[in-house]
Write an enzyme that holds these catalytic residues in place. Structure first.
Site, PDB file in Angstrom:
ATOM      1  N   LYS A  67       0.859  -1.190   0.000  1.00 52.86           N
ATOM      2  CA  LYS A  67       0.000   0.000   0.000  1.00 52.86           C
ATOM      3  C   LYS A  67       0.892   1.237   0.000  1.00 52.86           C
ATOM      4  O   LYS A  67       1.787   1.374   0.845  1.00 52.86           O
ATOM      5  CB  LYS A  67      -0.847  -0.024   1.272  1.00 52.86           C
ATOM      6  CG  LYS A  67      -2.318   0.192   1.059  1.00 52.86           C
ATOM      7  CD  LYS A  67      -3.048   0.048   2.389  1.00 52.86           C
ATOM      8  CE  LYS A  67      -4.482   0.450   2.226  1.00 52.86           C
ATOM      9  NZ  LYS A  67      -5.200   0.414   3.509  1.00 52.86           N
TER      10      LYS A  67
HETATM   11  O1  G3P Z   1      -7.813   0.999   5.509  1.00 51.64           O
HETATM   12  C1  G3P Z   1      -8.197   2.202   4.949  1.00 51.64           C
HETATM   13  C2  G3P Z   1      -9.549   2.719   5.308  1.00 51.64           C
HETATM   14  O2  G3P Z   1     -10.531   1.761   5.090  1.00 51.64           O
HETATM   15  C3  G3P Z   1      -9.635   3.461   6.598  1.00 51.64           C
HETATM   16  O3  G3P Z   1     -10.943   3.655   7.059  1.00 51.64           O
HETATM   17  O4  G3P Z   1     -12.599   4.314   8.780  1.00 51.64           O
HETATM   18  O5  G3P Z   1     -10.159   4.829   9.135  1.00 51.64           O
HETATM   19  O6  G3P Z   1     -11.472   6.086   7.441  1.00 51.64           O
HETATM   20  P1  G3P Z   1     -11.303   4.776   8.164  1.00 51.64           P
END
Ligand code: G3P
Length: 212
Positions: A83
């Site tokens: 990533k």
């Molecule tokens: O892993 C990346 C993403 O899904 C993060 O989500 O909820 O931290 O904005 P969030």
């Protein structure tokens, strides 16, 4: 739509796997930092548990260091996907890794323009963060739709991985738009199954059966 679990928690990953719905895992530095113990051992364990892509993010911001980290990450297991954040240096790294045959997931994507550049650089996946756009009063799902349109217009093979999914409606909208994959935390995955009429219906069936 492929379903990935957005987690570095091995218990959550095993629970999701037992439902038979999980085809990959996405982690990020915040998710890995929450877990105890050696992070590399944990990533190795996740990669063994899941027969599919496991995204692990580089921490460095300098291109040479990002490349060195990426090379180490892919040594952990063959299903690691690196990533990389969509910055100018991140794009250079995605391009370089693509040339070396290493699969990448372009992360922290908040616009279709960023997604297009990541696809041109050779990213295997782009991850638009829906919830975080909604959090600042924008329409995260519109960005997913824009990316889908642009990728279809130019027949780009990069997969759209809807990320930062906070609730079941985000998941449904991503599926309706034809996103290639969606990554969800365990709580959202479990919510996908719930419906009050299912519970009411089951209670009634059991009640009627008990009366016979
Ligand atoms: O892993 C990346 C993403 O899904 C993060 O989500 O909820 O931290 O904005 P969030």
């Amino acid at each position: 739509m492929k379903i990935f679990l957005d987690s570095a928690n091995i218990d959550h990953i095993r629970q999701a796997k037992s439902l038979g719905a999980i085809e990959g895992v996405t982690t990020n530095p915040s998710l890995l930092a929450r877990e105890k113990g050696d992070w590399k051992k944990l990533v190795r364990q996740i990669c063994k548990e899941i027969d599919g892509p496991v995204s692990v993010e580089v921490i460095a911001t300098d291109p040479a260091d990002m490349l060195a980290e990426a090379r180490d990450l892919v040594k952990i297991a063959p299903n690691v996907v690196v990533k990389v954040p969509v910055t100018l240096d991140g794009l250079k790294v995605i391009h370089e890794l693509h040339q070396r045959g290493i699969e990448t997931n372009a992360t922290l994507v908040f616009s279709a323009n960023q997604a297009l550049l990541a696809a041109k650089a050779g990213a295997g996946y782009v991850s638009p963060f829906i919830g975080r756009l909604d959090d600042i009063g924008q329409d995260g799902m519109q960005v997913v739709q824009d990316i889908m349109t642009v990728f279809r217009n130019y027949d780009l093979s990069t997969q759209v991985l809807a990320a930062s999914i906070r609730h079941v409606n985000h998941f449904l909208q991503a599926a309706l738009l034809g996103a290639d994959a969606a990554t969800v935390p365990l709580a959202v995955l479990l919510d996908l199954v719930k419906h009050p009429l299912t519970d009411i219906g089951l209670a009634k069936f059991l009640d009627d059966w008990a009366k016979r």
